[in-house]
Design a protein around this motif. Structure first.
Motif, PDB file in Angstrom:
ATOM      1  N   UNK A   1       1.390 -18.003  18.893  1.00  0.00           N
ATOM      2  CA  UNK A   1       0.906 -16.653  18.620  1.00  0.00           C
ATOM      3  C   UNK A   1      -0.514 -16.383  19.131  1.00  0.00           C
ATOM      4  N   UNK A   2      -1.499 -17.252  18.867  1.00  0.00           N
ATOM      5  CA  UNK A   2      -2.874 -16.896  19.226  1.00  0.00           C
ATOM      6  C   UNK A   2      -3.107 -16.715  20.723  1.00  0.00           C
ATOM      7  N   UNK A   3      -2.344 -17.392  21.566  1.00  0.00           N
ATOM      8  CA  UNK A   3      -2.627 -17.317  23.000  1.00  0.00           C
ATOM      9  C   UNK A   3      -1.479 -16.682  23.780  1.00  0.00           C
ATOM     10  N   UNK A   4      -0.683 -15.869  23.103  1.00  0.00           N
ATOM     11  CA  UNK A   4       0.379 -15.110  23.759  1.00  0.00           C
ATOM     12  C   UNK A   4      -0.040 -13.651  23.859  1.00  0.00           C
ATOM     13  N   UNK A   5       0.093 -13.075  25.034  1.00  0.00           N
ATOM     14  CA  UNK A   5      -0.261 -11.671  25.219  1.00  0.00           C
ATOM     15  C   UNK A   5      -1.736 -11.478  25.508  1.00  0.00           C
ATOM     16  N   UNK A   6      -2.128 -10.223  25.637  1.00  0.00           N
ATOM     17  CA  UNK A   6      -3.515  -9.895  25.945  1.00  0.00           C
ATOM     18  C   UNK A   6      -4.374  -9.983  24.689  1.00  0.00           C
ATOM     19  N   UNK A   7      -5.668  -9.839  24.853  1.00  0.00           N
ATOM     20  CA  UNK A   7      -6.597  -9.865  23.722  1.00  0.00           C
ATOM     21  C   UNK A   7      -6.908  -8.445  23.227  1.00  0.00           C
ATOM     22  N   UNK A   8      -6.122  -7.469  23.641  1.00  0.00           N
ATOM     23  CA  UNK A   8      -6.334  -6.088  23.212  1.00  0.00           C
ATOM     24  C   UNK A   8      -5.497  -5.819  21.970  1.00  0.00           C
ATOM     25  N   UNK A   9      -6.156  -5.752  20.816  1.00  0.00           N
ATOM     26  CA  UNK A   9      -5.495  -5.468  19.539  1.00  0.00           C
ATOM     27  C   UNK A   9      -4.258  -6.349  19.331  1.00  0.00           C
ATOM     28  N   UNK A  10      -4.412  -7.614  19.591  1.00  0.00           N
ATOM     29  CA  UNK A  10      -3.300  -8.569  19.480  1.00  0.00           C
ATOM     30  C   UNK A  10      -3.163  -8.993  18.019  1.00  0.00           C
ATOM     31  N   UNK A  11      -2.383  -8.216  17.262  1.00  0.00           N
ATOM     32  CA  UNK A  11      -2.341  -8.470  15.818  1.00  0.00           C
ATOM     33  C   UNK A  11      -1.575  -9.737  15.462  1.00  0.00           C
ATOM     34  N   UNK A  12      -0.533 -10.090  16.225  1.00  0.00           N
ATOM     35  CA  UNK A  12       0.150 -11.354  15.966  1.00  0.00           C
ATOM     36  C   UNK A  12      -0.755 -12.531  16.297  1.00  0.00           C
ATOM     37  N   UNK A  13      -1.497 -12.400  17.392  1.00  0.00           N
ATOM     38  CA  UNK A  13      -2.437 -13.456  17.757  1.00  0.00           C
ATOM     39  C   UNK A  13      -3.481 -13.670  16.682  1.00  0.00           C
ATOM     40  N   UNK A  14      -3.993 -12.569  16.139  1.00  0.00           N
ATOM     41  CA  UNK A  14      -5.009 -12.667  15.098  1.00  0.00           C
ATOM     42  C   UNK A  14      -4.455 -13.354  13.851  1.00  0.00           C
ATOM     43  N   UNK A  15      -3.216 -13.065  13.492  1.00  0.00           N
ATOM     44  CA  UNK A  15      -2.614 -13.714  12.329  1.00  0.00           C
ATOM     45  C   UNK A  15      -2.522 -15.216  12.517  1.00  0.00           C
ATOM     46  N   UNK A  16      -2.179 -15.649  13.724  1.00  0.00           N
ATOM     47  CA  UNK A  16      -2.124 -17.076  14.008  1.00  0.00           C
ATOM     48  C   UNK A  16      -3.488 -17.730  13.944  1.00  0.00           C
ATOM     49  N   UNK A  17      -4.484 -17.038  14.495  1.00  0.00           N
ATOM     50  CA  UNK A  17      -5.855 -17.556  14.423  1.00  0.00           C
ATOM     51  C   UNK A  17      -6.296 -17.729  12.972  1.00  0.00           C
ATOM     52  N   UNK A  18      -5.961 -16.737  12.137  1.00  0.00           N
ATOM     53  CA  UNK A  18      -6.379 -16.777  10.738  1.00  0.00           C
ATOM     54  C   UNK A  18      -5.737 -17.956  10.017  1.00  0.00           C
TER      55      UNK A  18
ATOM     56  N   UNK B   1      -6.186  -5.150  12.572  1.00  0.00           N
ATOM     57  CA  UNK B   1      -6.148  -6.315  11.703  1.00  0.00           C
ATOM     58  C   UNK B   1      -5.297  -6.058  10.459  1.00  0.00           C
ATOM     59  N   UNK B   2      -5.035  -4.782  10.129  1.00  0.00           N
ATOM     60  CA  UNK B   2      -4.128  -4.482   9.023  1.00  0.00           C
ATOM     61  C   UNK B   2      -2.682  -4.833   9.384  1.00  0.00           C
ATOM     62  N   UNK B   3      -2.305  -4.593  10.635  1.00  0.00           N
ATOM     63  CA  UNK B   3      -0.983  -5.019  11.082  1.00  0.00           C
ATOM     64  C   UNK B   3      -0.895  -6.547  11.102  1.00  0.00           C
ATOM     65  N   UNK B   4      -2.005  -7.194  11.447  1.00  0.00           N
ATOM     66  CA  UNK B   4      -2.040  -8.658  11.419  1.00  0.00           C
ATOM     67  C   UNK B   4      -1.716  -9.180  10.031  1.00  0.00           C
ATOM     68  N   UNK B   5      -2.349  -8.586   9.024  1.00  0.00           N
ATOM     69  CA  UNK B   5      -2.137  -9.045   7.655  1.00  0.00           C
ATOM     70  C   UNK B   5      -0.714  -8.753   7.180  1.00  0.00           C
TER      71      UNK B   5
ATOM     72  N   UNK C   1       0.842  -1.197   0.000  1.00  0.00           N
ATOM     73  CA  UNK C   1       0.000   0.000   0.000  1.00  0.00           C
ATOM     74  C   UNK C   1       0.876   1.245   0.000  1.00  0.00           C
ATOM     75  N   UNK C   2       0.348   2.357  -0.474  1.00  0.00           N
ATOM     76  CA  UNK C   2       1.175   3.555  -0.622  1.00  0.00           C
ATOM     77  C   UNK C   2       1.765   4.004   0.707  1.00  0.00           C
ATOM     78  N   UNK C   3       0.976   3.890   1.788  1.00  0.00           N
ATOM     79  CA  UNK C   3       1.489   4.215   3.112  1.00  0.00           C
ATOM     80  C   UNK C   3       2.204   2.996   3.676  1.00  0.00           C
ATOM     81  N   UNK C   4       3.523   3.016   3.792  1.00  0.00           N
ATOM     82  CA  UNK C   4       4.229   1.844   4.311  1.00  0.00           C
ATOM     83  C   UNK C   4       3.793   1.538   5.736  1.00  0.00           C
ATOM     84  N   UNK C   5       3.728   0.282   6.059  1.00  0.00           N
ATOM     85  CA  UNK C   5       3.303  -0.116   7.396  1.00  0.00           C
ATOM     86  C   UNK C   5       4.338   0.256   8.452  1.00  0.00           C
TER      87      UNK C   5
END
Length: 455
Positions: free
Chosen positions: A317-334, A274-278, A261-265
């Motif tokens: 990844x999915x169960x490490x850290x809190x559930x507040x905006x856990x983008x690495x966790x979400x990537x693992x779940x996906x 979830x954009x950081x997750x992707x 994307x034009x704006x680098x992450x």
């Protein structure tokens, strides 16, 4: 054949060389660590020492610290300029009354990326926070050793150039790294201005050690039968360490490559997590794809990289850290849900099984879906890109029952600034599935036990 090659690649567990062992027990290093602890006890969150009554003790600690650095400096001839600048920064901080520290001069003099030689040691001292560790910018110190096996050097010299990447292992560390932090990044250092960063270091030994402990427990809990070559990753400390170096080499460079994307992450900006997750998942799946391309006797670690990405992503990844905006966790779940929905991964009779013949193609397909999302993004407004990214994730993962995003465009403030859309994302937009809730009860204590772990 792959099992035989993996066995040959494993060798014997790596041990710090004799000089490194002497460094850890060196009297000057012992004094340095004690001085750092004394400073941390009087530093505020921003790194300053605001209480004038604590200044005499801080002055004594800095004097001990600078004397120790000076004594140790001859053991690190490749870091002469840095260690000299470090003493000057410490002295200036003291003379300035212990205000918020500024170690820009020593930071720009430190160049571990210029001497990536297997086994080379560095003494690193900075006022810094430690990611996934301490949020305070306290003085921290680490003794580290570079991990640079020949096959990684060959990859980096060829199609996988990454001049900024420095893989390291812990030799010893102060309190900020007795945590879950596995990175040493220059942007965490207290400084007056931001220079061009020329390196980023990752502790492959910590990544490998927690991988071995967590995956071994997860396989036992779920009844997953590991292929013999994957099982090798759990038995030999050296093999997963080198495997993670290869994974991180490709992952790290991917943030700067591809149809982005034009704006680098990498630019800090507020957006739905979830954009950081992707983005993180895209980099891992790119490393997976390249490992599939490299698979064979010339790069025996390539097959192991695939296992490492798969198991670390779906178990830790999915169960490490809190559930507040856990983008690495979400990537693992996906990734887990994608493989399950496509019939590659099965949870039947309370046992986990994998169709290993179909794993690679299914993982590659998910990678292609994310790459297509990125390719299309340049022709889309930002809000449309966000909506398309959400659609990709929610196609496989169930959103929270109270999600506003799940109700579609009609429920979202699409006519206002993007901030409204970000605010509408729940802290746990995609909650854990029943499988992960059950797994977490058994595996979370194992994950917690890896705090401060090293190889």
């Amino acid at each position: 054949m792959f099992n035989a090659v993996a066995f040959a690649a494993g060798g014997t567990p790596a041990e710090p060389d004799a000089q490194a062992s002497r460094l850890v027990g060196h009297p000057a290093w012992v004094r340095l660590k004690r001085a750092v602890a004394d400073l941390q006890a009087v530093q505020a969150a921003d790194g300053s020492v605001p209480d004038p009554q604590a200044h005499p003790a801080a002055r004594t600690a800095v004097r001990t610290l600078t004397d120790a650095v000076t004594e140790l400096a001859p053991l690190f001839p490749h870091d002469t300029d840095y260690l000299a600048a470090l003493v000057k920064d410490l002295t200036r901080w003291t003379d300035g009354g212990f205000a918020e520290p500024d170690f820009l001069d020593s930071l720009v003099a430190f160049h571990p990326e210029r001497t990536r030689t297997d086994g080379r040691e560095h003494l690193v001292v900075f006022p810094m926070y430690t990611q996934n560790g301490s949020a305070d910018r306290h003085i921290e110190a680490v003794l580290v050793q570079v991990i640079w096996p020949d096959f990684v050097a060959d990859l980096e010299a060829g199609d996988y150039s990454n001049k900024l990447f420095v893989p390291i292992r812990f030799l010893d560390f102060t309190a900020g790294y007795d945590t879950n932090s596995a990175v040493l990044f220059p942007e965490t250092v207290a400084m007056r201005e931001i220079p061009k960063f020329t390196w980023g270091a990752i502790f492959a030994d910590r990544e490998a050690a927690r991988f071995r402990r967590v995956v071994a427990a997860a396989a036992e809990i779920t009844g997953l039968a590991l292929p013999p070559d994957a099982a090798r990753l759990l038995d030999d400390p050296r093999l997963p360490e080198e495997t993670f170096v290869m994974w991180d080499l490709i992952h790290d460079r991917t943030h700067m490559h591809g149809d982005l994307p034009f704006d680098p992450f990498m630019i800090k900006q507020r957006m739905p997590y979830f954009l950081y997750s992707l983005e993180e998942l895209r980099c891992d799946l790119t490393a997976f794809r390249e490992a599939v391309k490299l698979e064979g006797p010339d790069v025996p670690h390539a097959r192991l990289v695939q296992y490492a990405i798969l198991f670390d992503r779906i178990f830790r990844f999915p169960i490490t850290g809190s559930r507040v905006r856990n983008y690495d966790g979400l990537g693992g779940q996906l990734l887990f849900a994608w493989l399950h929905r496509h019939g590659v991964l099965h949870w039947t009779d309370n046992r986990l099984s994998v169709d290993w013949t179909r794993v690679a193609e299914s993982v590659l397909e998910l990678g292609r879906r994310i790459e297509d999302l990125y390719w299309r993004s340049i022709d889309r407004p930002k809000v449309n890109h966000w909506l398309a990214a959400y659609a990709l994730v929610s196609e496989t993962l169930e959103p929270h029952a109270a999600s506003v995003w799940a109700r579609g465009v009609g429920a979202l403030p699409v006519d206002g600034p993007p901030k409204g859309l970000t605010d509408a994302v729940l802290p746990d937009e995609f909650p854990l599935s029943m499988f992960y809730e059950a797994l977490s009860r058994k595996l979370a204590p194992v994950i917690a036990s890896t705090k401060g772990i090293t190889g």
